[in-house]
Design a protein around this motif. Structure first.
Motif, PDB file in Angstrom:
ATOM      1  N   ARG A   1      24.779  98.731 -10.457  1.00 47.52           N
ATOM      2  CA  ARG A   1      23.993  97.570 -10.010  1.00 47.52           C
ATOM      3  C   ARG A   1      24.569  96.995  -8.715  1.00 47.52           C
ATOM      4  O   ARG A   1      24.430  95.813  -8.443  1.00 47.52           O
ATOM      5  CB  ARG A   1      23.935  96.528 -11.122  1.00 47.52           C
ATOM      6  CG  ARG A   1      23.108  96.988 -12.342  1.00 47.52           C
ATOM      7  CD  ARG A   1      22.512  95.819 -13.067  1.00 47.52           C
ATOM      8  NE  ARG A   1      21.839  96.209 -14.302  1.00 47.52           N
ATOM      9  CZ  ARG A   1      20.532  96.450 -14.381  1.00 47.52           C
ATOM     10  NH1 ARG A   1      19.783  96.393 -13.311  1.00 47.52           N
ATOM     11  NH2 ARG A   1      19.998  96.762 -15.555  1.00 47.52           N
TER      12      ARG A   1
ATOM     13  N   THR B   1      11.330 101.644 -13.720  1.00 45.86           N
ATOM     14  CA  THR B   1      11.857 100.662 -14.683  1.00 45.86           C
ATOM     15  C   THR B   1      11.046 100.710 -15.973  1.00 45.86           C
ATOM     16  O   THR B   1       9.825 100.897 -15.931  1.00 45.86           O
ATOM     17  CB  THR B   1      11.817  99.216 -14.131  1.00 45.86           C
ATOM     18  OG1 THR B   1      12.154  98.310 -15.188  1.00 45.86           O
ATOM     19  CG2 THR B   1      10.458  98.814 -13.597  1.00 45.86           C
ATOM     20  N   ILE B   2      11.738 100.499 -17.077  1.00 39.98           N
ATOM     21  CA  ILE B   2      11.001 100.384 -18.336  1.00 39.98           C
ATOM     22  C   ILE B   2      10.175  99.097 -18.343  1.00 39.98           C
ATOM     23  O   ILE B   2       9.205  98.993 -19.080  1.00 39.98           O
ATOM     24  CB  ILE B   2      11.936 100.413 -19.576  1.00 39.98           C
ATOM     25  CG1 ILE B   2      12.925  99.239 -19.563  1.00 39.98           C
ATOM     26  CG2 ILE B   2      12.631 101.747 -19.704  1.00 39.98           C
ATOM     27  CD1 ILE B   2      13.643  99.031 -20.900  1.00 39.98           C
ATOM     28  N   ASP B   3      10.559  98.115 -17.523  1.00 41.03           N
ATOM     29  CA  ASP B   3       9.918  96.792 -17.570  1.00 41.03           C
ATOM     30  C   ASP B   3       8.496  96.787 -16.997  1.00 41.03           C
ATOM     31  O   ASP B   3       7.726  95.870 -17.283  1.00 41.03           O
ATOM     32  CB  ASP B   3      10.755  95.761 -16.790  1.00 41.03           C
ATOM     33  CG  ASP B   3      12.178  95.666 -17.313  1.00 41.03           C
ATOM     34  OD1 ASP B   3      12.405  96.015 -18.481  1.00 41.03           O
ATOM     35  OD2 ASP B   3      13.062  95.249 -16.545  1.00 41.03           O
TER      36      ASP B   3
ATOM     37  N   MET C   1      12.765  94.685 -24.744  1.00 38.59           N
ATOM     38  CA  MET C   1      13.211  94.357 -23.383  1.00 38.59           C
ATOM     39  C   MET C   1      12.014  94.004 -22.495  1.00 38.59           C
ATOM     40  O   MET C   1      10.892  93.887 -22.962  1.00 38.59           O
ATOM     41  CB  MET C   1      13.999  95.522 -22.806  1.00 38.59           C
ATOM     42  CG  MET C   1      15.419  95.602 -23.318  1.00 38.59           C
ATOM     43  SD  MET C   1      16.304  96.932 -22.474  1.00 38.59           S
ATOM     44  CE  MET C   1      17.980  96.568 -22.993  1.00 38.59           C
ATOM     45  N   GLY C   2      12.275  93.888 -21.211  1.00 37.61           N
ATOM     46  CA  GLY C   2      11.196  93.581 -20.272  1.00 37.61           C
ATOM     47  C   GLY C   2      11.618  92.631 -19.174  1.00 37.61           C
ATOM     48  O   GLY C   2      10.829  92.283 -18.307  1.00 37.61           O
ATOM     49  N   HIS C   3      12.872  92.161 -19.258  1.00 36.65           N
ATOM     50  CA  HIS C   3      13.415  91.208 -18.286  1.00 36.65           C
ATOM     51  C   HIS C   3      12.520  89.966 -18.280  1.00 36.65           C
ATOM     52  O   HIS C   3      12.315  89.396 -19.337  1.00 36.65           O
ATOM     53  CB  HIS C   3      13.523  91.893 -16.916  1.00 36.65           C
ATOM     54  CG  HIS C   3      14.463  91.195 -15.989  1.00 36.65           C
ATOM     55  ND1 HIS C   3      15.718  90.785 -16.365  1.00 36.65           N
ATOM     56  CD2 HIS C   3      14.317  90.823 -14.682  1.00 36.65           C
ATOM     57  CE1 HIS C   3      16.310  90.192 -15.349  1.00 36.65           C
ATOM     58  NE2 HIS C   3      15.484  90.198 -14.325  1.00 36.65           N
TER      59      HIS C   3
ATOM     60  N   GLU D   1      12.148  89.781 -24.573  1.00 37.71           N
ATOM     61  CA  GLU D   1      13.470  89.156 -24.418  1.00 37.71           C
ATOM     62  C   GLU D   1      13.454  87.941 -23.487  1.00 37.71           C
ATOM     63  O   GLU D   1      14.309  87.067 -23.604  1.00 37.71           O
ATOM     64  CB  GLU D   1      14.481  90.174 -23.896  1.00 37.71           C
ATOM     65  CG  GLU D   1      14.187  90.688 -22.495  1.00 37.71           C
ATOM     66  CD  GLU D   1      15.236  91.649 -21.946  1.00 37.71           C
ATOM     67  OE1 GLU D   1      16.292  91.821 -22.564  1.00 37.71           O
ATOM     68  OE2 GLU D   1      14.973  92.245 -20.880  1.00 37.71           O
TER      69      GLU D   1
ATOM     70  N   TYR E   1      19.155  98.852 -26.170  1.00 35.55           N
ATOM     71  CA  TYR E   1      19.218  99.970 -25.218  1.00 35.55           C
ATOM     72  C   TYR E   1      18.597 101.267 -25.723  1.00 35.55           C
ATOM     73  O   TYR E   1      18.409 102.196 -24.940  1.00 35.55           O
ATOM     74  CB  TYR E   1      20.664 100.186 -24.778  1.00 35.55           C
ATOM     75  CG  TYR E   1      21.140  99.003 -23.978  1.00 35.55           C
ATOM     76  CD1 TYR E   1      20.914  98.932 -22.616  1.00 35.55           C
ATOM     77  CD2 TYR E   1      21.742  97.914 -24.605  1.00 35.55           C
ATOM     78  CE1 TYR E   1      21.284  97.814 -21.881  1.00 35.55           C
ATOM     79  CE2 TYR E   1      22.120  96.793 -23.890  1.00 35.55           C
ATOM     80  CZ  TYR E   1      21.885  96.745 -22.525  1.00 35.55           C
ATOM     81  OH  TYR E   1      22.239  95.636 -21.807  1.00 35.55           O
TER      82      TYR E   1
ATOM     83  N   ARG F   1      15.869 102.503 -23.667  1.00 37.60           N
ATOM     84  CA  ARG F   1      16.110 103.092 -22.344  1.00 37.60           C
ATOM     85  C   ARG F   1      16.682 104.500 -22.410  1.00 37.60           C
ATOM     86  O   ARG F   1      16.798 105.166 -21.376  1.00 37.60           O
ATOM     87  CB  ARG F   1      17.107 102.215 -21.590  1.00 37.60           C
ATOM     88  CG  ARG F   1      16.462 101.261 -20.675  1.00 37.60           C
ATOM     89  CD  ARG F   1      17.356 100.215 -20.096  1.00 37.60           C
ATOM     90  NE  ARG F   1      18.657 100.639 -19.635  1.00 37.60           N
ATOM     91  CZ  ARG F   1      19.528  99.797 -19.074  1.00 37.60           C
ATOM     92  NH1 ARG F   1      19.208  98.534 -18.920  1.00 37.60           N
ATOM     93  NH2 ARG F   1      20.689 100.214 -18.675  1.00 37.60           N
TER      94      ARG F   1
HETATM   95  O1  F6P Z   1      15.462  96.360 -16.143  1.00 42.88           O
HETATM   96  C1  F6P Z   1      15.676  97.148 -17.244  1.00 42.88           C
HETATM   97  C2  F6P Z   1      16.430  96.401 -18.281  1.00 42.88           C
HETATM   98  O2  F6P Z   1      16.629  97.278 -19.359  1.00 42.88           O
HETATM   99  C3  F6P Z   1      15.789  95.092 -18.740  1.00 42.88           C
HETATM  100  O3  F6P Z   1      14.726  95.308 -19.629  1.00 42.88           O
HETATM  101  C4  F6P Z   1      16.985  94.396 -19.325  1.00 42.88           C
HETATM  102  O4  F6P Z   1      16.814  92.996 -19.299  1.00 42.88           O
HETATM  103  C5  F6P Z   1      18.085  94.807 -18.403  1.00 42.88           C
HETATM  104  O5  F6P Z   1      17.692  96.016 -17.807  1.00 42.88           O
HETATM  105  C6  F6P Z   1      19.423  95.005 -19.050  1.00 42.88           C
HETATM  106  O6  F6P Z   1      20.358  95.167 -18.027  1.00 42.88           O
HETATM  107  P1  F6P Z   1      21.813  95.789 -18.187  1.00 42.88           P
HETATM  108  O7  F6P Z   1      21.669  97.278 -18.165  1.00 42.88           O
HETATM  109  O8  F6P Z   1      22.515  95.313 -16.966  1.00 42.88           O
HETATM  110  O9  F6P Z   1      22.379  95.273 -19.453  1.00 42.88           O
END
Ligand code: F6P
Length: 336
Positions: free
Chosen positions: A72, A131-133, A175-177, A228, A261, A264
């Motif tokens: 990141r 992105t999964i979001d 998830m989904g940010h 979330e 996770y 993902r």
């Molecule tokens: O953007 C993808 C995502 O999986 C979001 O759905 C989630 O909020 C975030 O990443 C989690 O981030 P990290 O991998 O930094 O924990």
């Protein structure tokens, strides 16, 4: 021509299929050379790179994660592995030293923002939305989303039988940010009774009422799907908070599950494999045509591209006129 390819931000199913699409098209169709950059933008700061050959592209289509690794790292922010230097300037210098004519950046919203700023500095960039979001502006879908929805739907399906057996309310957090795409699509596909997304506010009394009305109609269990990113009391996770509030409102035993996770990881769905392949190939085509400063996009089923300057800093949110919301409401599903 030599292109550099990197994957940044959270991983998702389909990244390796995209790498395969970009690189095979580059090597076989356009006769380009490809440099793989490790760990997202971090690898551009540390020059951690490898030569991508046809051999390194075997077995990628169904593989989860990313063979290039990700991070990141945000080069326009302080911190990270490289300090005491101007990171964007270092990236520009390294791109030149590595002989990269163009960069292909595969990533989510943060990556699109960084890519746009690097493009503003004069670097040749083509990006791919990942992105999964599914919250990247300018594209109808991102690869990774269909896989996440499929995993979340399977989880919701499984909660039905245990909810029914115990006559409980089951709350599942996906998830989904800041967006509700996964909750909406998986919630509808999984037959959720209540679906809560950040874009639509909720009233806990109305949610309680919906669940008690179901009880009156002979349906002693309910499935509640929450994104979330919904509003909570700030201390608890969405699922924990909503489960506690529902139990208080209804008196019905309520349990929560946070999918996390799992959404993902692992292999992409066939849809995501093909979307990733198309996006990857189209990205290389943009590079070959010299159409840089653009993000590959899927619009109305067609592959196209949009300027990075239009994408950066924008979020694609669910709107109340989304057909799944409209049809769901008509069927009595509570959206809060
Ligand atoms: O953007 C993808 C995502 O999986 C979001 O759905 C989630 O909020 C975030 O990443 C989690 O981030 P990290 O991998 O930094 O924990």
């Amino acid at each position: 021509m030599r292109i550099g390819i990197l994957t940044a931000g959270g991983d998702c199913p389909g990244i390796n299929a995209t790498i395969r699409g970009v690189c095979k098209t580059a090597i076989h169709h356009y006769g380009m050379e490809v440099t793989g950059i490790h760990s997202g933008f971090q690898g551009l700061l540390t020059k951690e790179v490898e030569e991508v050959t046809d051999e390194s592209l075997s077995g990628l289509l169904s593989m989860g994660g990313t063979i290039l690794g990700t991070s990141r790292e945000k080069p326009f922010k302080r911190g990270g592995v490289v300090t005491d230097v101007d990171k964007p300037t270092l990236i520009a210098r390294n791109v030149e030293e590595l002989g990269l004519d163009c960069l292909v950046c595969i990533g989510g919203n943060g990556t699109q923002k960084t890519a746009a700023r690097l493009a503003e500095m004069g670097l040749n960039i083509v990006s791919v939305p990942k992105t999964i979001d599914n919250d990247i502006w300018g594209t109808d879908y991102c690869f990774g989303f269909d896989s996440a929805v499929s995993i979340a739907t399977d989880a919701i399906d499984r909660l039905h039988s245990t909810a029914s057996a115990h006559k409980r309310v089951m709350v599942i957090e996906v998830m989904g940010h800041k967006a509700g795409w996964i909750a909406l699509h998986a919630g509808m596909a999984g037959g959720g009774d209540v679906i809560l997304i950040p874009e639509i506010g909720y009233d806990i009394h109305r949610i309680g009422d919906t669940i008690l009305q179901r009880l009156k109609r002979g349906k002693p269990y309910s499935i509640v799907v929450v994104a979330e990113g919904i509003r909570t009391d700030g201390r608890k996770r969405a699922a924990e908070y909503i489960a506690q509030e529902i139990e208080y409102e209804t008196g019905i035993e309520t349990r929560e599950t946070v999918l996390g996770y799992i959404q993902r990881g692992g292999a992409p769905t066939p849809y995501d494999r093909n979307l990733a392949t198309r996006m990857g190939g189209h990205a290389t085509e943009l590079v070959a045509r010299g159409e840089t400063g653009r993000m590959v996009a899927l619009r109305g089923g067609e592959m196209t591209s949009v300027p990075l300057s239009e994408v950066a800093g924008r979020l694609k949110a669910v709107t109340e006129d989304n057909d799944l919301v409209v049809q769901g409401r008509r069927m009595g599903i509570c959206f809060g």
